[in-house]
Design an enzyme around this catalytic site. Structure first.
Site, short mmCIF file in Angstrom:
data_model
loop_
_atom_site.label_atom_id
_atom_site.label_comp_id
_atom_site.label_asym_id
_atom_site.label_seq_id
_atom_site.Cartn_x
_atom_site.Cartn_y
_atom_site.Cartn_z
N GLY A 151 -8.49 -5.05 6.29
CA GLY A 151 -7.55 -4.16 6.98
C GLY A 151 -7.62 -2.74 6.45
O GLY A 151 -8.47 -2.40 5.62
N TYR A 152 -6.71 -1.93 6.96
CA TYR A 152 -6.74 -0.48 6.67
C TYR A 152 -6.55 -0.20 5.18
O TYR A 152 -7.43 0.37 4.52
CB TYR A 152 -5.65 0.18 7.52
CG TYR A 152 -5.40 1.64 7.28
CD1 TYR A 152 -6.45 2.55 7.14
CD2 TYR A 152 -4.09 2.13 7.22
CE1 TYR A 152 -6.20 3.89 6.94
CE2 TYR A 152 -3.84 3.47 7.04
CZ TYR A 152 -4.89 4.36 6.89
OH TYR A 152 -4.63 5.68 6.70
N GLY A 190 15.78 2.84 16.34
CA GLY A 190 15.47 2.29 15.02
C GLY A 190 14.86 3.29 14.07
O GLY A 190 14.67 2.98 12.89
N SER A 202 7.23 -1.85 1.46
CA SER A 202 7.32 -0.69 2.34
C SER A 202 8.62 0.07 2.09
O SER A 202 9.65 -0.53 1.76
CB SER A 202 7.30 -1.17 3.79
OG SER A 202 7.67 -0.14 4.67
N ASP A 238 -9.72 -12.52 4.66
CA ASP A 238 -9.01 -11.94 5.81
C ASP A 238 -9.19 -12.94 6.96
O ASP A 238 -10.24 -13.56 7.07
CB ASP A 238 -9.66 -10.60 6.17
CG ASP A 238 -8.71 -9.69 6.96
OD1 ASP A 238 -8.42 -8.58 6.48
OD2 ASP A 238 -8.28 -10.09 8.07
N TYR A 248 10.22 -7.61 10.85
CA TYR A 248 9.15 -7.10 9.98
C TYR A 248 9.72 -6.58 8.67
O TYR A 248 9.29 -6.96 7.58
CB TYR A 248 8.37 -5.98 10.71
CG TYR A 248 7.63 -5.08 9.75
CD1 TYR A 248 6.42 -5.49 9.19
CD2 TYR A 248 8.16 -3.85 9.36
CE1 TYR A 248 5.76 -4.67 8.28
CE2 TYR A 248 7.51 -3.04 8.46
CZ TYR A 248 6.32 -3.45 7.92
OH TYR A 248 5.68 -2.65 7.01
N LYS A 292 9.55 -7.92 4.48
CA LYS A 292 9.21 -7.14 3.27
C LYS A 292 10.28 -7.37 2.20
O LYS A 292 9.96 -7.57 1.03
CB LYS A 292 9.08 -5.65 3.61
CG LYS A 292 7.88 -5.31 4.48
CD LYS A 292 6.57 -5.63 3.78
CE LYS A 292 5.36 -5.37 4.65
NZ LYS A 292 4.13 -5.99 4.12
N PHE A 294 -2.21 -8.16 0.84
CA PHE A 294 -1.96 -7.25 1.97
C PHE A 294 -1.73 -8.03 3.26
O PHE A 294 -1.11 -7.51 4.19
CB PHE A 294 -3.19 -6.35 2.23
CG PHE A 294 -3.47 -5.34 1.16
CD1 PHE A 294 -2.71 -4.19 1.06
CD2 PHE A 294 -4.52 -5.52 0.28
CE1 PHE A 294 -2.98 -3.24 0.09
CE2 PHE A 294 -4.81 -4.57 -0.69
CZ PHE A 294 -4.04 -3.43 -0.79
N ASP A 342 -7.38 -17.83 6.51
CA ASP A 342 -6.01 -17.50 6.86
C ASP A 342 -5.12 -17.98 5.70
O ASP A 342 -5.15 -19.16 5.36
CB ASP A 342 -5.63 -18.23 8.16
CG ASP A 342 -4.30 -17.75 8.70
OD1 ASP A 342 -3.41 -17.45 7.89
OD2 ASP A 342 -4.17 -17.69 9.93
C1 UD1 Z 1 6.92 2.57 10.78
C2 UD1 Z 1 7.93 1.49 10.73
C3 UD1 Z 1 8.05 1.02 9.30
C4 UD1 Z 1 6.72 0.52 8.83
C5 UD1 Z 1 5.65 1.59 9.01
C6 UD1 Z 1 4.31 0.94 8.78
C7 UD1 Z 1 9.48 1.93 12.57
C8 UD1 Z 1 10.86 2.32 12.93
N1 UD1 Z 1 9.20 1.95 11.26
O1 UD1 Z 1 7.37 3.65 9.96
O2 UD1 Z 1 8.99 -0.02 9.23
O3 UD1 Z 1 6.78 0.18 7.46
O4 UD1 Z 1 5.67 2.10 10.33
O5 UD1 Z 1 3.28 1.82 9.04
O6 UD1 Z 1 8.68 1.62 13.41
N2 UD1 Z 1 6.36 9.28 16.04
C9 UD1 Z 1 6.28 10.04 17.19
N3 UD1 Z 1 5.42 9.65 18.17
C10 UD1 Z 1 4.63 8.55 18.07
C11 UD1 Z 1 4.71 7.77 16.89
C12 UD1 Z 1 5.59 8.16 15.91
O7 UD1 Z 1 6.98 11.06 17.34
O8 UD1 Z 1 3.89 8.24 19.01
C13 UD1 Z 1 7.27 9.70 14.96
C14 UD1 Z 1 8.34 8.68 14.65
O9 UD1 Z 1 9.47 8.91 15.43
C15 UD1 Z 1 8.57 8.96 13.16
C16 UD1 Z 1 7.23 9.45 12.65
O10 UD1 Z 1 6.50 9.84 13.80
O11 UD1 Z 1 9.50 9.99 13.02
C17 UD1 Z 1 6.46 8.39 11.91
O12 UD1 Z 1 6.39 7.23 12.74
P1 UD1 Z 1 5.49 5.96 12.35
O13 UD1 Z 1 4.11 6.40 12.06
O14 UD1 Z 1 5.69 4.93 13.40
O15 UD1 Z 1 6.10 5.48 10.96
P2 UD1 Z 1 7.60 5.05 10.59
O16 UD1 Z 1 8.46 4.93 11.78
O17 UD1 Z 1 8.05 5.97 9.52
#
Ligand code: UD1
Length: 342
Positions: free
Chosen positions: A13-14, A300, A127, A34, A152, A156, A83, A61
């Site tokens: 994975g990443y 959320g 996380s 993996d 999810y 964690k 991971f 798995d």
């Molecule tokens: C998300 C998860 C978090 C998880 C993490 C894993 C949610 C609410 N949280 O974190 O539980 O541990 O990913 O990688 O999903 N954004 C945009 N446009 C997009 C995508 C994201 O504006 O198309 C914004 C989001 O609103 C946020 C920020 O970018 O403010 C980061 O988003 P994201 O990369 O999804 O991470 P988290 O939400 O912080």
């Protein structure tokens, strides 16, 4: 002297692939397992190319305990980095049992086998999601965990607790949970990076895919938050720095420098960056214009979260060193590599 061996579950994975590179470069022997449910062998090939080491890979798995036991019997590792897990927040809300069964079942098998087969050290991928909407910023490891808003996130928290309790029971296992903030970027070689299947949920892959023309337009989820530019703030950590944190944490367990048998560390930069700042930096660093629009908030989402990192800095002797510009350049180089863009 034989090298220390580390089992990396989810190593295709990443974050797992970048950590495997960092472990090999630090002198560890690594075994990658993996199930390839959300990854592909190309990442293992990338790791082999970068390191010049023919790292062993087994398609297993972790929910299959007997198959996992065979790995424990075959390889004499004393440390495991776990991971392997599902990670899509939205999907976990729709299919909670899939998440509970996979994310808990695989970790229980790892811990049971560590006891049954007498292995000592485990690092768990946790996380910053465990902090929810924090009352104070930056968040420290002592900041309260908030009730999870998705299955999810709940897995964690539950896995952290399972690890804490297992260690406390004196089962001969020592553990560290690393709470990642927002990982992004790719290895500077552009041979490994983030490769989400389908439409990306996370911001940076959505940005790079939009720049590559795979997505038409980035939606920025809300600009009416109580932040300087109205967009959400996160702590974006370069995946290469994040990988180095794993090497430091494994070293702490292997060398017995841990102060307690169960420890938790934040892994972030300590710096908050808004979505808008990130988009603008991506455009500037890579000399391109991104097609984006502001849309409504995503349900959320937390408004702002970034890490207090002094515990990891002082105790692990680790610090994030890559700049935002370097990371965004690497993320774009990787996307271009994947898409065959010159
Ligand atoms: C998300 C998860 C978090 C998880 C993490 C894993 C949610 C609410 N949280 O974190 O539980 O541990 O990913 O990688 O999903 N954004 C945009 N446009 C997009 C995508 C994201 O504006 O198309 C914004 C989001 O609103 C946020 C920020 O970018 O403010 C980061 O988003 P994201 O990369 O999804 O991470 P988290 O939400 O912080």
């Amino acid at each position: 002297m034989a090298k220390e061996m580390v089992l990396v579950s989810g190593g295709a994975g990443y974050i797992g692939s970048h950590t495997t590179v960092a472990l090999i470069e630090a002198g560890y022997d690594v075994v990658v397992i993996d199930n390839l449910s959300n990854s592909d062998l190309g990442a293992v090939e990338g790791v082999r190319k970068i390191t010049g080491v023919d790292v062993p890979f087994e398609q297993v798995d972790c929910c299959d305990k007997e198959a996992l036991r065979a790995i424990f019997k075959k390889y004499p590792f004393n440390s495991v980095i776990h991971f392997a897990a599902y990670k899509a927040v939205g999907e976990s809300v729709e299919q909670p049992l899939k998440y509970y069964s996979n994310n808990l079942g695989s970790f229980l098998n790892i811990l049971e086998l560590m006891q049954e087969e007498g292995r000592s050290n485990v690092l768990f991928s946790s996380s910053a999601t465990v902090y929810g909407e924090p009352d104070e910023l930056p968040v420290t490891e002592a900041s309260p965990r908030k009730p999870a808003t998705s299955p999810y996130g709940n897995t964690k928290q539950m896995c952290e607790d399972i690890l804490r309790d297992t260690v406390a029971a004196g089962a001969g296992v020592k553990g560290i949970a690393l709470r990642y903030f927002n990982p992004m970027g790719a290895h500077p070689s552009a041979l490994i990076g983030e490769l989400p299947r389908g439409v990306p949920n996370n911001l940076v892959p959505f940005i790079t895919q939009t720049a590559a023309g795979v997505r038409e337009c980035l939606s920025i989820f809300g600009n009416d938050y109580n932040t300087p530019d109205g967009t959400c703030i996160r702590d974006y950590i370069d995946v290469v720095d994040l990988a180095a944190a794993h090497v430091a944490a494994i070293g702490r367990l292997v060398e017995g420098c841990n102060k307690k048998d169960y420890e938790v560390f934040n892994v972030g930069t300590g710096r908050g960056v808004s979505v808008m700042e990130l988009v603008e930096a991506f455009e500037r660093v890579n000399g391109l214009k991104l097609n984006y629009r502001i849309v409504g908030r995503r349900s959320g989402d937390v408004e702002s979260v970034w890490a207090e990192t002094s515990l990891a800095n002082n105790e692990l002797g680790w610090k994030a060193v890559r700049t935002l510009d370097e990371t965004l350049a690497a993320a774009w180089a990787w996307e271009k590599h994947v898409r065959g863009i010159e």
